[in-house]
Scaffold this motif. Structure first.
Motif, PDB file in Angstrom:
ATOM      1  N   SER A   1       0.858  -1.180   0.000  1.00  0.00           N
ATOM      2  CA  SER A   1       0.000   0.000   0.000  1.00  0.00           C
ATOM      3  C   SER A   1       0.898   1.235   0.000  1.00  0.00           C
ATOM      4  O   SER A   1       1.678   1.440   0.931  1.00  0.00           O
ATOM      5  N   VAL A   2       0.791   2.041  -1.052  1.00  0.00           N
ATOM      6  CA  VAL A   2       1.697   3.180  -1.229  1.00  0.00           C
ATOM      7  C   VAL A   2       0.923   4.486  -1.040  1.00  0.00           C
ATOM      8  O   VAL A   2       0.009   4.797  -1.817  1.00  0.00           O
ATOM      9  N   ASP A   3       1.260   5.217  -0.007  1.00  0.00           N
ATOM     10  CA  ASP A   3       0.608   6.490   0.301  1.00  0.00           C
ATOM     11  C   ASP A   3       1.634   7.360   1.019  1.00  0.00           C
ATOM     12  O   ASP A   3       2.368   6.884   1.884  1.00  0.00           O
ATOM     13  N   ASN A   4       1.664   8.625   0.692  1.00  0.00           N
ATOM     14  CA  ASN A   4       2.742   9.497   1.149  1.00  0.00           C
ATOM     15  C   ASN A   4       2.903   9.496   2.672  1.00  0.00           C
ATOM     16  O   ASN A   4       1.932   9.348   3.412  1.00  0.00           O
ATOM     17  N   ALA A   5       4.147   9.678   3.113  1.00  0.00           N
ATOM     18  CA  ALA A   5       4.487   9.710   4.532  1.00  0.00           C
ATOM     19  C   ALA A   5       4.885  11.131   4.927  1.00  0.00           C
ATOM     20  O   ALA A   5       5.284  11.941   4.095  1.00  0.00           O
ATOM     21  N   HIS A   6       4.788  11.422   6.226  1.00  0.00           N
ATOM     22  CA  HIS A   6       5.138  12.756   6.730  1.00  0.00           C
ATOM     23  C   HIS A   6       6.648  12.855   6.915  1.00  0.00           C
ATOM     24  O   HIS A   6       7.222  12.243   7.819  1.00  0.00           O
TER      25      HIS A   6
ATOM     26  N   THR B   1      -4.544   4.476   5.803  1.00  0.00           N
ATOM     27  CA  THR B   1      -4.421   4.304   4.363  1.00  0.00           C
ATOM     28  C   THR B   1      -5.391   3.216   3.897  1.00  0.00           C
ATOM     29  O   THR B   1      -6.166   2.673   4.689  1.00  0.00           O
ATOM     30  N   ILE B   2      -5.290   2.863   2.616  1.00  0.00           N
ATOM     31  CA  ILE B   2      -6.079   1.730   2.125  1.00  0.00           C
ATOM     32  C   ILE B   2      -5.462   0.404   2.568  1.00  0.00           C
ATOM     33  O   ILE B   2      -6.071  -0.649   2.382  1.00  0.00           O
ATOM     34  N   GLY B   3      -4.268   0.440   3.166  1.00  0.00           N
ATOM     35  CA  GLY B   3      -3.570  -0.788   3.535  1.00  0.00           C
ATOM     36  C   GLY B   3      -4.354  -1.684   4.488  1.00  0.00           C
ATOM     37  O   GLY B   3      -4.633  -2.841   4.165  1.00  0.00           O
ATOM     38  N   PRO B   4      -4.732  -1.188   5.685  1.00  0.00           N
ATOM     39  CA  PRO B   4      -5.492  -2.038   6.602  1.00  0.00           C
ATOM     40  C   PRO B   4      -6.839  -2.467   6.028  1.00  0.00           C
ATOM     41  O   PRO B   4      -7.306  -3.579   6.290  1.00  0.00           O
ATOM     42  N   ILE B   5      -7.469  -1.602   5.247  1.00  0.00           N
ATOM     43  CA  ILE B   5      -8.770  -1.929   4.660  1.00  0.00           C
ATOM     44  C   ILE B   5      -8.625  -3.070   3.656  1.00  0.00           C
ATOM     45  O   ILE B   5      -9.381  -4.044   3.679  1.00  0.00           O
ATOM     46  N   THR B   6      -7.640  -2.953   2.762  1.00  0.00           N
ATOM     47  CA  THR B   6      -7.429  -3.990   1.753  1.00  0.00           C
ATOM     48  C   THR B   6      -7.007  -5.303   2.402  1.00  0.00           C
ATOM     49  O   THR B   6      -7.456  -6.380   1.996  1.00  0.00           O
ATOM     50  N   ALA B   7      -6.138  -5.223   3.411  1.00  0.00           N
ATOM     51  CA  ALA B   7      -5.727  -6.438   4.124  1.00  0.00           C
ATOM     52  C   ALA B   7      -6.933  -7.132   4.745  1.00  0.00           C
ATOM     53  O   ALA B   7      -7.061  -8.363   4.695  1.00  0.00           O
ATOM     54  N   GLY B   8      -7.847  -6.330   5.318  1.00  0.00           N
ATOM     55  CA  GLY B   8      -9.035  -6.900   5.934  1.00  0.00           C
ATOM     56  C   GLY B   8     -10.010  -7.473   4.924  1.00  0.00           C
ATOM     57  O   GLY B   8     -10.671  -8.478   5.175  1.00  0.00           O
ATOM     58  N   GLU B   9     -10.124  -6.831   3.749  1.00  0.00           N
ATOM     59  CA  GLU B   9     -11.054  -7.301   2.725  1.00  0.00           C
ATOM     60  C   GLU B   9     -10.565  -8.578   2.044  1.00  0.00           C
ATOM     61  O   GLU B   9     -11.361  -9.460   1.714  1.00  0.00           O
ATOM     62  N   LEU B  10      -9.252  -8.669   1.813  1.00  0.00           N
ATOM     63  CA  LEU B  10      -8.706  -9.786   1.038  1.00  0.00           C
ATOM     64  C   LEU B  10      -8.019 -10.847   1.878  1.00  0.00           C
ATOM     65  O   LEU B  10      -7.814 -11.968   1.401  1.00  0.00           O
ATOM     66  N   GLY B  11      -7.613 -10.500   3.094  1.00  0.00           N
ATOM     67  CA  GLY B  11      -6.799 -11.426   3.870  1.00  0.00           C
ATOM     68  C   GLY B  11      -5.395 -11.559   3.327  1.00  0.00           C
ATOM     69  O   GLY B  11      -4.766 -12.612   3.431  1.00  0.00           O
TER      70      GLY B  11
END
Length: 435
Positions: A309-314, A381-391
């Motif tokens: 999951s690629v999303d900008n960091a601070h 980010t979308i990372g935890p969401i995608t991990a939860g949706e797809l496993g």
């Protein structure tokens, strides 16, 4: 592709993508040029035969896209190498009945989309772009993208003489302070839809539109993206969060070889991802499931897959370094950042972080880590969401930036290319497990 060409193409991509709709349109053009074919979700898809290579892409809502490079190996055993990003950015969206006439000035009412940093929107040259739905001369309902391209609006600041505490106490009221100013008008009312119809006819003369029915339009800064700094060390642009990541993922997919590689760029991340086109919707899972013969094959493929999951960091701001944990302050041009949060606001864990460090080392690229201060809240980010949706095993990564969610953000001119090189290695990776 070398660094200079990569950044030149990145600036072009940013300039041509003022809205998520335009970003997806731009990506589809790149994919089509590389031999990817579109699939329609309403059609019956053939399940790819074992050993066959394919290149497909699927668009939903004109603002989200999934592209799949089937390398010929079975994803059941070899898995998918997935890269995810999002197409949307905080902005000002035009309201359904936006017309405002005050003191002889024509303005448009706007709604704040996402967690926008509002102060930088003042005194900028603004244009307007997005999707319009219309009726044509045959009575058909259609849609098209429009972009005024030139500066047509501005949000003027209130002079400091009328607000002596502007530099210490000024707050922005999203309802009354930010309606953009478009023109002087002595007319008691101006029909915004008529203005859109004229622009649509100018930009798409062949569509024969007779009436604008509705629209999704956003204001944006017309100042073009640029490489800046005494040593050309920075990239300044609108929408770096997160079109920068979309571009990196796209370029990595276009150079993918014989492995099964996926790029997903979802809309609506900035407002929670819960939509048909968002990461919390069924789009990605539906696409991948339909490319496999059975539910069992899908579960086995996910077990062998990894999502980056690629999303900008601070990046740590030199004027506000106390806003970071002292040991976790990412520096611009020092490589991509592994984003970690104990409360699962990011999906990275020790195994997926180790995999990313391994691929970075193989690519000869530096890597950093970010953890938010323990006394501050953490984004997601979308990372935890995608991990939860797809496993699927997931790691959250980002290019360090300044001024996130401003109308103009800043990144290092080397970091995007550095992450691209790591994703190239990832897309060629063999076994993606940690024993």
């Amino acid at each position: 592709m070398d660094l200079q060409q990569f950044n030149t193409d990145l600036l072009t991509f940013l300039q041509s993508s003022p809205t998520p709709f335009h970003a997806v349109e731009t990506m589809t053009k790149h994919l089509q040029a590389a031999g990817f074919s579109p699939l329609q979700e309403g059609d019956d898809w053939p399940v790819p035969q074992a050993g066959s290579a394919y290149k497909y892409y699927i668009v939903r809502n004109d603002s989200s896209i999934v592209a799949v490079n089937g390398g010929g190996q079975s994803p059941v055993s070899s898995g998918f190498r997935m890269v995810g990003a999002h197409t949307d950015s905080p902005c000002l969206k035009v309201k359904p009945q936006p017309e405002l006439n005050n003191k002889g000035y024509f303005q448009l009412g706007v709604e704040v989309y996402g967690g926008a940093l509002l102060n930088p929107w003042f005194d900028r040259d603004l244009s307007l772009a997005g999707r319009v739905s219309y009726q044509n001369d045959q009575g058909q309902l259609c849609s098209a993208l429009i972009d005024f391209e030139r500066a047509i609006a501005v949000i003027p600041s209130l002079a400091i003489h009328l607000d002596r505490e502007a530099n210490s106490k000024r707050a922005v009221n999203a309802q009354k302070d930010i309606p953009p100013l478009l023109m002087r008008s002595d007319e008691p009312s101006t029909d915004f839809r008529e203005l859109l119809l004229a622009q649509l006819t100018l930009q798409h003369p062949a569509v024969k539109a007779t009436k604008i029915l509705d629209y999704e339009l956003s204001f944006y800064d017309v100042q073009p993206p640029a490489v800046i700094g005494l040593k050309d060390e920075f990239i300044a642009s609108a929408r770096l969060d997160n079109l920068l990541s979309c571009y990196i993922g796209l370029q990595a997919l276009l150079t993918a070889g014989e492995q099964n590689c996926v790029l997903v760029c979802n809309d609506h991340e900035e407002v929670g991802s819960q939509s048909s086109a968002g990461a919390q919707g069924p789009m990605l899972k539906s696409v991948l499931r339909r490319l496999l013969a059975s539910e069992s094959d899908f579960v086995r493929a996910m077990d062998s897959s990894v999502m980056i999951s690629v999303d900008n960091a601070h990046g740590v701001h030199p004027n506000f370094s106390d806003k970071h944990d002292g040991n976790h302050g990412p520096i611009l041009n020092q490589g991509a950042v592994i984003k970690i949060n104990a409360n699962q606001r990011y999906a990275s864990n020790s195994e997926t972080s180790s995999l990313f460090r391994h691929w970075s080392e193989a690519a000869g690229q530096p890597v950093q880590a970010f953890v938010v201060r323990s006394d501050m809240g953490c984004g997601s980010t979308i990372g935890p969401i995608t991990a939860g949706e797809l496993g699927v095993k997931t790691v959250d990564i980002g290019v360090p930036t300044f001024a996130m969610h401003s109308i103009r953000e800043l990144a290092g001119s080397q970091d995007a290319y550095s992450l691209f090189r790591v994703l190239e290695v990832f897309n060629q990776a063999g076994d993606m497990t940690v024993s």
